[in-house]
Design a protein around this motif. Structure first.
Motif, mmCIF file in Angstrom:
data_model
loop_
_atom_site.group_PDB
_atom_site.id
_atom_site.type_symbol
_atom_site.label_atom_id
_atom_site.label_comp_id
_atom_site.label_asym_id
_atom_site.label_seq_id
_atom_site.Cartn_x
_atom_site.Cartn_y
_atom_site.Cartn_z
ATOM 1 N N THR A 168 7.639 -3.503 -0.487
ATOM 2 C CA THR A 168 6.194 -3.706 -0.600
ATOM 3 C C THR A 168 5.448 -2.783 0.368
ATOM 4 O O THR A 168 4.444 -2.154 0.003
ATOM 5 N N GLU A 210 2.765 0.287 -0.527
ATOM 6 C CA GLU A 210 1.423 0.469 0.039
ATOM 7 C C GLU A 210 1.237 1.885 0.600
ATOM 8 O O GLU A 210 0.241 2.554 0.319
ATOM 9 N N MET A 258 -8.516 -3.228 -1.256
ATOM 10 C CA MET A 258 -8.863 -4.393 -0.466
ATOM 11 C C MET A 258 -8.826 -4.066 1.026
ATOM 12 O O MET A 258 -9.155 -4.900 1.862
ATOM 13 N N LEU A 310 -6.156 -3.639 2.779
ATOM 14 C CA LEU A 310 -5.092 -4.426 3.413
ATOM 15 C C LEU A 310 -3.764 -3.675 3.508
ATOM 16 O O LEU A 310 -2.815 -4.163 4.116
ATOM 17 N N GLY A 319 -1.218 -4.573 6.375
ATOM 18 C CA GLY A 319 -0.190 -5.384 5.727
ATOM 19 C C GLY A 319 1.187 -4.762 5.886
ATOM 20 O O GLY A 319 2.147 -5.455 6.223
ATOM 21 N N ARG A 337 2.638 -5.439 9.225
ATOM 22 C CA ARG A 337 3.124 -6.813 9.399
ATOM 23 C C ARG A 337 4.413 -7.076 8.628
ATOM 24 O O ARG A 337 5.153 -7.994 8.946
ATOM 25 N N LEU A 338 4.684 -6.251 7.634
ATOM 26 C CA LEU A 338 5.859 -6.503 6.787
ATOM 27 C C LEU A 338 7.165 -5.960 7.354
ATOM 28 O O LEU A 338 8.235 -6.413 6.990
ATOM 29 N N VAL A 381 4.624 -7.914 -5.446
ATOM 30 C CA VAL A 381 3.166 -7.900 -5.543
ATOM 31 C C VAL A 381 2.624 -7.208 -4.296
ATOM 32 O O VAL A 381 2.739 -7.722 -3.193
ATOM 33 N N ASP A 382 2.081 -6.017 -4.477
ATOM 34 C CA ASP A 382 1.407 -5.355 -3.361
ATOM 35 C C ASP A 382 -0.101 -5.500 -3.562
ATOM 36 O O ASP A 382 -0.536 -6.188 -4.485
ATOM 37 N N THR A 383 -0.890 -4.876 -2.710
ATOM 38 C CA THR A 383 -2.339 -5.085 -2.810
ATOM 39 C C THR A 383 -2.887 -4.616 -4.156
ATOM 40 O O THR A 383 -3.825 -5.198 -4.674
ATOM 41 N N GLN A 398 5.796 -14.908 0.340
ATOM 42 C CA GLN A 398 5.873 -14.542 1.761
ATOM 43 C C GLN A 398 5.250 -13.171 2.046
ATOM 44 O O GLN A 398 4.491 -13.017 2.994
ATOM 45 N N THR A 399 5.574 -12.196 1.221
ATOM 46 C CA THR A 399 5.003 -10.865 1.456
ATOM 47 C C THR A 399 3.489 -10.874 1.240
ATOM 48 O O THR A 399 2.758 -10.170 1.930
ATOM 49 N N ASN A 445 1.938 -11.981 4.379
ATOM 50 C CA ASN A 445 1.952 -10.906 5.366
ATOM 51 C C ASN A 445 0.903 -9.837 5.082
ATOM 52 O O ASN A 445 0.290 -9.290 5.984
ATOM 53 N N LEU A 446 0.751 -9.541 3.804
ATOM 54 C CA LEU A 446 -0.245 -8.530 3.445
ATOM 55 C C LEU A 446 -1.649 -9.041 3.708
ATOM 56 O O LEU A 446 -2.570 -8.272 3.949
ATOM 57 N N GLY A 447 -1.797 -10.354 3.652
ATOM 58 C CA GLY A 447 -3.131 -10.923 3.811
ATOM 59 C C GLY A 447 -3.843 -11.084 2.480
ATOM 60 O O GLY A 447 -5.047 -11.278 2.423
ATOM 61 N N VAL A 448 -3.052 -11.007 1.399
ATOM 62 C CA VAL A 448 -3.626 -11.150 0.059
ATOM 63 C C VAL A 448 -3.639 -12.626 -0.327
ATOM 64 O O VAL A 448 -2.637 -13.314 -0.173
#
Ligand SMILES: Nc1ncnc2c1ncn2[C@@H]1O[C@H](COP(=O)(O)OP(=O)(O)OP(=O)(O)O)[C@@H](O)[C@H]1O
Ligand SMILES: [Mg+2]
Lengths: 134, 288
Positions: free
Chosen positions: A43, A47, A102, A104, A108, A111-112, B216-218, B249-250, B253-256
């Motif tokens: 993920t 990003e 967004m 993020l 994000g 944090r991952l 699932v990413d942003t 969980q991810t 972390n992403l804040g989504v």
């Protein structure tokens, strides 16, 4: 840190983002990383790769299997030679975006993963290095 | 072709590998198609030197025309590997071909020096003709690849339509199973299919099931939210189901967040919720 093997993949079109993150996933699957670690790193890579494509005009992703003492991990370096980021701290902030996202992605991604390092120079480009340990 | 008498090409490759290499590097570095953004000079040099050496060895056999022959096996292996690595680095087919084609200039230059009696005028005309034909071939390769890519793109589009079905599972309830990744183009197709199905079936509830979405990413999240918003505008209520634990969980972390979107762990839970919303109940037969 010792690099055991590596592979470089281009980031030129949206499909490349999928290819790169799938490759990260496959590597980790083969090496028996836990599903959650796979998903987290993939993920984050997604990003950063998309940022390199959307804002950096494309770039490359370098995937590495690394070893530090007895610890094994996967390191991914995502690099572009785009416009760079003038204020990295601001870009890292949640909700900050100059596009239609967004805002993020960067925060994000940090944090991952276990390790996160960003280098950016206006006019030169951006390089983000992330590591996930086993 | 006689192998007893040394072929001039074999001779030049054997006697002047270093000169050939330097000239070749020069040609490549000056060429408009050089991709120093993808590959460094050191690597170009190493690859060029290796090919010159392999060519020399192959030509020593006396066979300088049939590259399918056994003697050329190592050259073919080398080129296959080079092509593979350049393709992954992002070289275009023509840029890859240019690597080999650009060796013609130093090679022919050397051959010319080896036979000073050659008429300059004739030589230049022949060179021009040769470059012209090369350029035509490269152009052809380029347009061929472009049309091939278009075919692949079209097939991808068709595949995308196939892989985004909207299923009416009950009166008033639609299920949209999404498998794979949700990019911008796919979202467009998904959204159109969903909105159309909502109108056609006059459905109240749409369940978007993402069990088959590996991550699932942003961007995926944003596309999902967009789809849900559009369905709402058509008067349907949306449920997102199948968010697997590692994805939940991810996302945290992403804040989504899917803030005000109803979510359920599984498609079965979502269905039960939908039935309840429509005041329906599924009961077991009491006969047994
Ligand atoms: N590689 C890059 N080159 C130049 N600018 C960048 C790069 N990566 C990020 N940025 C800048 O940093 C901002 C924040 O990036 P971030 O990934 O956090 O959010 P976003 O891409 O705008 O939205 P999201 O990732 O949530 O879809 C971007 O809007 C962009 O201005
Ligand atoms: Mg981003």
């Amino acid at each position: 840190m010792k690099v055991l093997s590596h592979e470089t993949l281009p980031l030129r079109q949206p499909e490349d983002v999928v290819l790169v993150r799938n490759k990260v996933r496959n590597w980790m699957q083969e090496e028996g990383y836990r599903l959650i670690a796979q998903t987290r790193l993939a993920t984050a890579v997604s990003e950063l790769a998309r940022n390199a494509l959307d804002y950096g005009g494309g770039g490359v992703a370098r995937l590495e299997k690394v070893q530090n003492g007895s610890r094994e991990g996967i390191r991914v370096v995502i690099e572009d030679r785009g416009p760079g980021i003038a204020d990295v701290e601001q870009a890292m902030r949640d909700g900050y975006t100059t596009g239609s996202g967004m805002g993020l992605g960067l925060g994000g991604a940090r944090r991952l993963v276990d390790e996160f390092e960003i280098w950016s120079q206006p006019g030169q480009g951006t390089r983000v290095t992330i590591v996930q340990w086993r | 072709m006689t192998s007893e008498q040394a072929n001039p090409i074999a001779q030049v490759l054997r006697e002047h590998p270093q000169d050939l290499l330097e000239q070749w590097i020069q040609v490549q570095m000056d060429a408009p198609w050089v991709r120093l953004d993808l590959i460094g000079e050191a690597e170009i040099r190493a690859q060029s030197a290796e090919l010159i050496e392999l060519l020399g060895a192959a030509c020593q056999s006396g066979n300088v025309s049939d590259i399918q022959a056994d003697e050329w096996g190592r050259v073919r292996d080398f080129l296959r590997e080079l092509s593979r690595s350049r393709a992954t680095l992002g070289f275009s087919p023509t840029e890859t071909a240019q690597f080999v084609l650009s060796f013609k200039m130093p090679l022919i230059n050397m051959l010319r020096q080896a036979s000073p009696s050659l008429d300059m005028q004739v030589w230049q005309t022949m060179w021009q003709a040769s470059v012209l034909v090369d350029d035509l071939a490269l152009y052809l390769l380029d347009v061929y690849m472009t049309s091939r890519e278009q075919v692949i793109k079209r097939q991808q589009m068709e595949l995308m339509e196939l892989s985004t079905p909207v299923v009416q599972v009950w009166e008033g309830i639609l299920v949209l199973p999404i498998i794979g990744t949700l990019d911008t183009a796919r979202t467009q197709v998904v959204m159109e299919n969903l909105l159309q199905a909502i109108v056609e079936t006059a459905s109240d509830i749409a369940i978007i099931d993402i069990t088959g979405v590996p991550m699932v990413d942003t961007s995926v999240a944003q596309h999902l939210i967009k789809t849900v918003t559009a369905a709402r505008l058509m008067g349907a209520r949306c449920i997102v189901s199948g968010i697997r634990p590692q994805i939940a969980q991810t996302m945290v972390n992403l804040g989504v967040t899917f803030a005000d979107i109803t979510t359920r762990a599984s498609l079965a839970d979502a269905l039960a919720y939908a039935f309840a919303q429509l005041n329906m109940r599924v009961t077991r037969n009491e006969s047994s």
